[in-house]
Write a protein that holds these residues in place. Sequence first.
Motif, PDB file in Angstrom:
ATOM      1  N   GLY A  45       0.722  -1.272  -0.054  1.00 42.84           N
ATOM      2  CA  GLY A  45       0.129   0.109  -0.013  1.00 42.84           C
ATOM      3  C   GLY A  45       0.686   1.380   0.014  1.00 42.84           C
ATOM      4  N   GLU A  46       2.144   1.275   0.806  1.00 46.54           N
ATOM      5  CA  GLU A  46       2.793   2.549   0.624  1.00 46.54           C
ATOM      6  C   GLU A  46       3.684   2.585  -0.643  1.00 46.54           C
ATOM      7  N   VAL A  80      -2.210 -11.791  10.718  1.00 45.06           N
ATOM      8  CA  VAL A  80      -3.650 -11.587  10.277  1.00 45.06           C
ATOM      9  C   VAL A  80      -3.750 -10.149  10.727  1.00 45.06           C
ATOM     10  N   PRO A  81      -3.826  -9.197   9.885  1.00 42.28           N
ATOM     11  CA  PRO A  81      -3.994  -9.110   8.361  1.00 42.28           C
ATOM     12  C   PRO A  81      -2.592  -9.313   7.793  1.00 42.28           C
ATOM     13  N   PRO A  82      -2.567 -10.134   6.658  1.00 42.27           N
ATOM     14  CA  PRO A  82      -1.323 -10.242   6.088  1.00 42.27           C
ATOM     15  C   PRO A  82      -0.359  -9.190   5.926  1.00 42.27           C
ATOM     16  N   LYS A  83       0.886  -9.358   6.212  1.00 43.96           N
ATOM     17  CA  LYS A  83       1.931  -8.174   5.974  1.00 43.96           C
ATOM     18  C   LYS A  83       3.082  -8.636   4.948  1.00 43.96           C
ATOM     19  N   VAL A  84       3.011  -7.698   3.943  1.00 39.81           N
ATOM     20  CA  VAL A  84       4.166  -8.126   2.921  1.00 39.81           C
ATOM     21  C   VAL A  84       4.959  -6.848   2.606  1.00 39.81           C
ATOM     22  N   GLU A  85       6.379  -7.059   2.860  1.00 43.52           N
ATOM     23  CA  GLU A  85       7.151  -5.983   2.539  1.00 43.52           C
ATOM     24  C   GLU A  85       8.076  -6.065   1.392  1.00 43.52           C
TER      25      GLU A  85
END
Length: 111
Positions: A45-46, A80-85
């Motif tokens: 999102g960033e 949860v919620p999923p975090k992706v970097e």
Amino acid sequence: MEKFRNRDLKDIKSTPFGYTLSIIGGKWKMVIMFWLVEYETLRYGELKRCIGQISDKMLNSQLKELESDGIVIRKEYPQVPPKVEYSLSKRGWSLMPILEEMCKWGEENQI
């Protein structure tokens, strides 16, 4: 450039130049890389907010291509919620001198 003059233009993809373009070419890949250099690590999102006018489909596609080419690292956290970097890999960082030279050229030649 001299060594490419005798090649068939249809064969550009088999040259080192063509290979490099296949990795960083396109409307969004270098933009994605720019923002990952600026912030080092960004969540999806960033990154989307930084880029602005890019669809989710296109951003996902470009990130998957960059990841499969070894330019971007995708780190997923089991929560949860999923975090992706996303961040640049060592291979991605090795492209930075090329992008820096492009920026330098832009500064010197911008009208």
